[in-house]
Design a protein around this motif. Sequence first.
Motif, PDB file in Angstrom:
ATOM      1  N   VAL A  94     -68.252  17.712  -4.923  1.00  0.00           N
ATOM      2  CA  VAL A  94     -68.727  17.151  -3.841  1.00  0.00           C
ATOM      3  C   VAL A  94     -68.686  18.203  -2.763  1.00  0.00           C
ATOM      4  N   LYS A  96     -69.968  18.132   0.920  1.00  0.00           N
ATOM      5  CA  LYS A  96     -70.628  17.688   1.850  1.00  0.00           C
ATOM      6  C   LYS A  96     -70.239  17.744   3.393  1.00  0.00           C
ATOM      7  N   THR A  97     -70.781  18.532   4.062  1.00  0.00           N
ATOM      8  CA  THR A  97     -70.509  18.704   5.533  1.00  0.00           C
ATOM      9  C   THR A  97     -71.493  17.972   6.383  1.00  0.00           C
ATOM     10  N   SER A  98     -71.051  16.722   6.857  1.00  0.00           N
ATOM     11  CA  SER A  98     -71.787  15.840   7.804  1.00  0.00           C
ATOM     12  C   SER A  98     -71.040  15.164   9.165  1.00  0.00           C
ATOM     13  N   SER A 102     -67.306  14.104   6.460  1.00  0.00           N
ATOM     14  CA  SER A 102     -67.128  15.431   5.369  1.00  0.00           C
ATOM     15  C   SER A 102     -66.448  15.199   4.271  1.00  0.00           C
TER      16      SER A 102
END
Length: 260
Positions: A94, A96-98, A102
């Motif tokens: 995984v 995911k940078t949001s 993150s």
Amino acid sequence: MTTTRARAHSAGRLSSKDGADRRSPGRVRFMGVLLILLSLISAAGCYLVFSWWLPSDSERYQDYRAAEACSSRAMEQGQTDCLSTWHLTVEKTVNKTSGKSSSYEATLTDRDSWRGTVSFGDPGPLLERLAPGDQVTATAWRRDIVVLSKNGVRQNTSEAPRDELQMNAAVGVLAALLAAQTFVFGAVRLARPRDHEPFTWNPYGRRLLITITAVSFGVGLPATWIGIPWWTVPAVAVPVVVCVAGLLHHRLRSRAASGV
């Protein structure tokens, strides 16, 4: 016109005293007691940081740095203070940078049907290269996977001990300075319930709280990046906050005396 302006100016000053003139002495003293209790809680937090959290993290990091590879005998005895090596397979990753959500993780498996997930603080340099089915080497210490590696590329997991005691110290300094601020504000309310200016939330308390938070982490973060000793954080932050507090107090007292 002059009289009208003077009255308006006077009314504006009276209404900006944080409600001090409208509150009864008993209510002000009660607020003072609450502030002192809050200061004791913050002081207890500071004590825990410097007496337990910081020494504990320091000792754990030193133990990790001194750990050696596990011998065959240590592996048979199930010792965990040494560094053991395991060959695992990546099941999924995984990356995911949001913003605040993150997430950087890798799910691993081995031949014995063991399955576990390790997390990272950022995607590089290894996690971003991994794909399902990749073979990786995991280094474990005290039952935690602390490092993953593949083809010479290594990355610490979130469980790896780090020499970041500067941030521990920053939290302790923040707690200590908040304890001092709330204690003084509370004591002034107990001693002078009808006249506790300028020790009110607006503007002195609010500005002082912003200063304490900004200086504590403004010193702690660069100290962590540079790698200077943790004790430099209180050595720098405390004098700076004390000086700013003194300057703010002097300015507010001078302004009140001049009637501005």
